[in-house]
Motif scaffolding. Sequence first.
Motif, mmCIF file in Angstrom:
data_model
loop_
_atom_site.group_PDB
_atom_site.id
_atom_site.type_symbol
_atom_site.label_atom_id
_atom_site.label_comp_id
_atom_site.label_asym_id
_atom_site.label_seq_id
_atom_site.Cartn_x
_atom_site.Cartn_y
_atom_site.Cartn_z
ATOM 1 N N PHE A 66 17.124 28.682 -39.510
ATOM 2 C CA PHE A 66 17.206 27.357 -40.146
ATOM 3 C C PHE A 66 16.358 27.340 -41.418
ATOM 4 C CE2 PHE A 66 17.946 24.952 -35.868
ATOM 5 C CZ PHE A 66 19.210 25.529 -35.792
ATOM 6 N N ALA A 67 16.857 26.648 -42.438
ATOM 7 C CA ALA A 67 16.130 26.542 -43.714
ATOM 8 C C ALA A 67 14.814 25.807 -43.505
ATOM 9 C CB ALA A 67 16.993 25.789 -44.719
ATOM 10 N N ASN A 68 13.838 26.106 -44.355
ATOM 11 C CA ASN A 68 12.520 25.481 -44.230
ATOM 12 C C ASN A 68 12.601 23.957 -44.201
ATOM 13 O OD1 ASN A 68 11.201 27.888 -44.118
ATOM 14 N ND2 ASN A 68 10.835 27.983 -46.340
ATOM 15 N N ARG A 69 13.544 23.392 -44.986
ATOM 16 C CA ARG A 69 13.577 21.934 -45.084
ATOM 17 C C ARG A 69 13.887 21.258 -43.750
ATOM 18 N NH1 ARG A 69 17.559 23.795 -48.073
ATOM 19 N NH2 ARG A 69 19.680 23.710 -47.296
ATOM 20 N N THR A 70 14.465 22.009 -42.807
ATOM 21 C CA THR A 70 14.786 21.383 -41.513
ATOM 22 C C THR A 70 13.524 21.043 -40.725
ATOM 23 O OG1 THR A 70 14.959 23.503 -40.377
ATOM 24 C CG2 THR A 70 16.993 22.605 -41.307
ATOM 25 N N SER A 71 12.392 21.627 -41.140
ATOM 26 C CA SER A 71 11.165 21.332 -40.394
ATOM 27 C C SER A 71 10.788 19.869 -40.537
ATOM 28 C CB SER A 71 10.021 22.226 -40.858
ATOM 29 O OG SER A 71 9.708 21.900 -42.197
ATOM 30 N N ARG A 72 11.299 19.203 -41.590
ATOM 31 C CA ARG A 72 10.988 17.777 -41.753
ATOM 32 C C ARG A 72 12.066 16.881 -41.156
ATOM 33 N NH1 ARG A 72 8.449 16.730 -47.660
ATOM 34 N NH2 ARG A 72 8.495 14.603 -46.920
ATOM 35 N N LEU B 157 13.715 7.456 -44.967
ATOM 36 C CA LEU B 157 12.800 8.603 -44.881
ATOM 37 C C LEU B 157 13.555 9.814 -44.358
ATOM 38 C CD1 LEU B 157 9.575 6.940 -43.368
ATOM 39 C CD2 LEU B 157 10.029 7.522 -45.755
ATOM 40 N N GLY B 158 14.413 9.590 -43.350
ATOM 41 C CA GLY B 158 15.194 10.694 -42.779
ATOM 42 C C GLY B 158 16.107 11.321 -43.823
ATOM 43 N N ALA B 159 16.746 10.466 -44.628
ATOM 44 C CA ALA B 159 17.668 10.982 -45.653
ATOM 45 C C ALA B 159 16.903 11.741 -46.726
ATOM 46 C CB ALA B 159 18.446 9.821 -46.282
ATOM 47 N N PHE B 160 15.772 11.187 -47.164
ATOM 48 C CA PHE B 160 15.029 11.822 -48.270
ATOM 49 C C PHE B 160 14.308 13.091 -47.809
ATOM 50 C CE2 PHE B 160 14.424 7.188 -49.862
ATOM 51 C CZ PHE B 160 15.702 7.178 -50.401
ATOM 52 N N ASN B 161 13.837 13.106 -46.559
ATOM 53 C CA ASN B 161 13.011 14.222 -46.068
ATOM 54 C C ASN B 161 13.656 15.581 -46.300
ATOM 55 O OD1 ASN B 161 10.820 12.812 -45.240
ATOM 56 N ND2 ASN B 161 11.387 12.709 -43.075
ATOM 57 N N ALA B 162 14.987 15.632 -46.169
ATOM 58 C CA ALA B 162 15.677 16.921 -46.313
ATOM 59 C C ALA B 162 15.454 17.519 -47.697
ATOM 60 C CB ALA B 162 17.170 16.737 -46.069
ATOM 61 N N TYR B 163 15.105 16.666 -48.672
ATOM 62 C CA TYR B 163 14.920 17.164 -50.044
ATOM 63 C C TYR B 163 13.439 17.372 -50.367
ATOM 64 C CZ TYR B 163 19.714 15.927 -49.747
ATOM 65 O OH TYR B 163 21.008 15.849 -49.307
ATOM 66 N N GLU B 164 12.600 17.254 -49.354
ATOM 67 C CA GLU B 164 11.185 17.621 -49.406
ATOM 68 C C GLU B 164 10.361 16.895 -50.482
ATOM 69 O OE1 GLU B 164 10.759 21.925 -48.014
ATOM 70 O OE2 GLU B 164 12.624 21.963 -49.132
ATOM 71 N N PRO B 165 10.439 15.562 -50.468
ATOM 72 C CA PRO B 165 9.602 14.820 -51.413
ATOM 73 C C PRO B 165 8.187 14.637 -50.883
ATOM 74 C CG PRO B 165 10.822 13.278 -50.075
ATOM 75 C CD PRO B 165 11.205 14.654 -49.595
ATOM 76 N N ARG B 166 7.320 14.181 -51.767
ATOM 77 C CA ARG B 166 6.036 13.627 -51.349
ATOM 78 C C ARG B 166 6.234 12.104 -51.416
ATOM 79 N NH1 ARG B 166 2.580 11.438 -55.217
ATOM 80 N NH2 ARG B 166 0.491 11.002 -54.431
ATOM 81 N N TYR B 167 5.591 11.372 -50.504
ATOM 82 C CA TYR B 167 5.720 9.913 -50.538
ATOM 83 C C TYR B 167 4.443 9.282 -51.044
ATOM 84 C CZ TYR B 167 9.894 10.591 -47.717
ATOM 85 O OH TYR B 167 11.117 10.986 -47.279
ATOM 86 N N ASP B 168 4.609 8.245 -51.830
ATOM 87 C CA ASP B 168 3.470 7.414 -52.217
ATOM 88 C C ASP B 168 3.882 5.977 -51.935
ATOM 89 O OD1 ASP B 168 1.062 6.509 -53.210
ATOM 90 O OD2 ASP B 168 1.249 7.508 -55.153
#
Length: 409
Positions: free
Chosen positions: A7-13, A132-143
């Motif tokens: 699985f790609a790294n991004r799936t960890s989120r 958050l679930g939708a954005f997480n796959a693209y590995e953002p930082r949140y503020d």
Amino acid sequence: MSLDHLFANRTSRMSASEIRELLKLLDQPDIISFAGGIPDPAYFPRAAFADAMTAALSEQSAGVALQYSTSEGYTPLRDWIVAHMATLGVPCSRDNILITAGSQQALDYLGKLLIDKGDTALVGWPTYLGALGAFNAYEPRYDRLDPSDNRAPEQIALAAAEAGGRVKFAYLSPDFANPTGITLTQQERRTVLARADALDCAVIEDAAYQSLRYDGEALPAILAMEIEQTGDIEACRTIYLGSFSKTLAPGLRVGWVVAAKPVISQLVLTKQAADLQTATINQMAVADVAEAVFDTHVKTLRAVYGKRMHAMLDALSAHMPTGVTWIEPEGGMFVWVTLPNGMDAKAVLQDALAANVAFVPGGAFYADGSNANTLRLNFSMSSEAKIIEGIARLGAVICTAMGEVSQRA
Ligand SMILES: Cc1ncc(COP(=O)(O)O)c(C=O)c1O
């Protein structure tokens, strides 16, 4: 065979939504659930959809209804949306509109379009878990997006740069937000626009609940305010997301995006790569049903859900112990409750389930999982009688838990 190592790294989120996992437990008949965030199926415009589907499948229409169609969406539906947006103070043309498979798909596409790994997304604290679930796959930082935040935009931009990216967008639901039920004032909407301007980022305005106002006066959409400032949707940074899920029916998966044409064109390319188009027959049915019953149907929903909201607020006043607070919404589907500091809503949920009442613990809605003493109550799915009974049960559970907490302290 497990393929986890591939699985790609991004799936960890990507983690299972706490709400969806919880909903699996809620099939028992005696449970009063304030956990869902969904419309009452008793009020789906079933007959109107039956007529619309029959018409779509008639000899004259079936060739279109069952065929591939354009990625932008079914033209009569886009035209209905143009007229609907005009009533919200948003003059736009068909080319400013893309039909999506619900606004959830638009959130995914916008994540794909805007976020490079390490970029910053400004979100409410708390915010809609699905975003958050939708954005997480693209590995953002949140503020934190908070109109009363007194950090200078430069400070926010600097923190984003230090994290290896830049602020790409502010995401918010200005009317009756999920999960808090909060509605931003006009001044707060102006502040969000001014901050986005200073940061040169997009604004994603999620209007999923906008039509469901029960009290007070409607406030202008952020996109409408920006068009008033700039004079033209083509000069706007706001991307508006609409949905038929809360007003007509979520099962058809029909929503829409309104934005400047270059944004729509790029989203069309994204959609072509992802799923080509939203289901033609669903778009046809929604266009017919919206044309026939949207206004009268929304009026009915406002009357029904408004009574339920007031039943919940009255029951909370009657049954919650001192120290428990909540936000009074003017619409939408949720009441946001805060328990005294030090309490854990997840632990309270265990006791509540034993008393046959359910809710969603609030920590899940924070990008950092904080604020464990909050919880979300839904009022759209239960009758007034059930709401009163459920809140009485919950009040008793919380009273007991508070007694235990104060004994331990
Ligand atoms: C704030 C918000 N945005 C978007 C969605 C997704 O809605 P849909 O994809 O059904 O349009 C929801 C659903 O609960 C929501 O609460």
